[in-house]
Design a protein around this motif. Structure first.
Motif, PDB file in Angstrom:
ATOM      1  N   ASP A  13       0.801  -1.227   0.000  1.00 19.55           N
ATOM      2  CA  ASP A  13       0.000   0.000   0.000  1.00 19.55           C
ATOM      3  C   ASP A  13       0.831   1.274   0.000  1.00 19.55           C
ATOM      4  N   VAL A  14       2.024   1.261  -0.538  1.00 18.91           N
ATOM      5  CA  VAL A  14       2.829   2.475  -0.660  1.00 18.91           C
ATOM      6  C   VAL A  14       2.861   2.839  -2.137  1.00 18.91           C
ATOM      7  N   SER A  15       2.468   4.083  -2.440  1.00 19.99           N
ATOM      8  CA  SER A  15       2.428   4.531  -3.822  1.00 19.99           C
ATOM      9  C   SER A  15       3.229   5.805  -3.975  1.00 19.99           C
ATOM     10  N   VAL A  26       2.749   8.113  -0.814  1.00 23.14           N
ATOM     11  CA  VAL A  26       1.519   7.899  -0.056  1.00 23.14           C
ATOM     12  C   VAL A  26       1.545   6.490   0.511  1.00 23.14           C
ATOM     13  N   ASP A  27       1.407   6.388   1.829  1.00 27.32           N
ATOM     14  CA  ASP A  27       1.290   5.097   2.494  1.00 27.32           C
ATOM     15  C   ASP A  27      -0.156   4.960   2.943  1.00 27.32           C
ATOM     16  N   GLU A  29      -1.789   2.358   4.037  1.00 36.09           N
ATOM     17  CA  GLU A  29      -1.993   1.535   5.229  1.00 36.09           C
ATOM     18  C   GLU A  29      -1.839   2.382   6.498  1.00 36.09           C
ATOM     19  N   LYS A  30      -0.815   3.252   6.523  1.00 35.06           N
ATOM     20  CA  LYS A  30      -0.569   4.106   7.690  1.00 35.06           C
ATOM     21  C   LYS A  30      -1.301   5.433   7.610  1.00 35.06           C
ATOM     22  N   LYS A  31      -2.008   5.682   6.499  1.00 34.85           N
ATOM     23  CA  LYS A  31      -2.713   6.943   6.252  1.00 34.85           C
ATOM     24  C   LYS A  31      -1.744   8.116   6.371  1.00 34.85           C
ATOM     25  N   HIS A  32      -0.716   8.059   5.528  1.00 29.35           N
ATOM     26  CA  HIS A  32       0.347   9.064   5.567  1.00 29.35           C
ATOM     27  C   HIS A  32       0.704   9.494   4.154  1.00 29.35           C
ATOM     28  N   CYS A  33       0.905  10.797   3.965  1.00 34.17           N
ATOM     29  CA  CYS A  33       1.417  11.355   2.720  1.00 34.17           C
ATOM     30  C   CYS A  33       2.463  12.393   3.104  1.00 34.17           C
ATOM     31  N   ILE A  34       3.493  12.556   2.272  1.00 33.64           N
ATOM     32  CA  ILE A  34       4.552  13.490   2.646  1.00 33.64           C
ATOM     33  C   ILE A  34       4.099  14.949   2.569  1.00 33.64           C
ATOM     34  N   CYS A  35       2.926  15.217   2.004  1.00 29.68           N
ATOM     35  CA  CYS A  35       2.416  16.601   2.018  1.00 29.68           C
ATOM     36  C   CYS A  35       1.830  16.957   3.382  1.00 29.68           C
ATOM     37  N   ASN A  36       1.610  15.976   4.251  1.00 33.60           N
ATOM     38  CA  ASN A  36       1.111  16.110   5.631  1.00 33.60           C
ATOM     39  C   ASN A  36      -0.352  16.541   5.743  1.00 33.60           C
ATOM     40  N   PHE A  37      -1.034  16.798   4.642  1.00 30.63           N
ATOM     41  CA  PHE A  37      -2.462  17.133   4.716  1.00 30.63           C
ATOM     42  C   PHE A  37      -3.246  15.938   5.245  1.00 30.63           C
ATOM     43  N   PHE A  38      -2.922  14.759   4.746  1.00 31.50           N
ATOM     44  CA  PHE A  38      -3.579  13.522   5.156  1.00 31.50           C
ATOM     45  C   PHE A  38      -3.344  13.252   6.635  1.00 31.50           C
TER      46      PHE A  38
END
Length: 130
Positions: A13-15, A26-27, A29-38
């Motif tokens: 689940d890492v894209s 975007v991960d 599974e961990k609900k994480h994106c490097i833009c930090n909005f998520f």
């Protein structure tokens, strides 16, 4: 509207989503994106939505339970009552010493803007000039 070029790596689940200028990881599974909005708002950012669409998943599954109707119903299930009696308010003796003046403002020069400013992450209506 930005054109998204997709580069996906299937690592649990890492894209990797790539736009014109930057790569976003975007991960899901961990609900994480490097833009930090998520991470901050607990709502899928545009990069997460692109990644979920690529894998034919529903982006609504990645919205936090905080925004669900059930959570809203629980929060407002009971009435909120003010504390104390309204008929007998108690004020401190030195209430006259407290004052809060409005901030000093200066009227802007020129004509006020007539159009609404577009916020971060918001795109114009498709087919319009914005």
């Amino acid at each position: 509207m930005l054109q998204w070029r997709l580069m996906f790596t299937k690592l649990i689940d890492v894209s990797e989503v790539k736009d014109d200028s930057m790569k976003y990881v975007v991960d899901m599974e961990k609900k994480h994106c490097i833009c930090n909005f998520f991470d901050i708002n607990k709502i899928p950012c545009i990069h997460t939505i692109v990644a979920t669409k690529r894998y034919k998943r529903d982006e609504n599954h990645y919205v936090d339970a905080f925004y669900s109707t059930e959570t809203w119903a629980k929060a407002y299930a009971e009435s909120i009552h003010p504390g104390g009696e309204i008929s007998t308010p108690i004020y401190p003796e030195n209430i006259d010493e407290f004052s809060c003046q409005p901030p000093a403002t200066k009227k802007s020069s020129g004509r006020p803007p007539t159009k609404r400013k577009i916020s971060v992450g918001e795109f114009g209506v498709p087919g319009s000039k914005s």
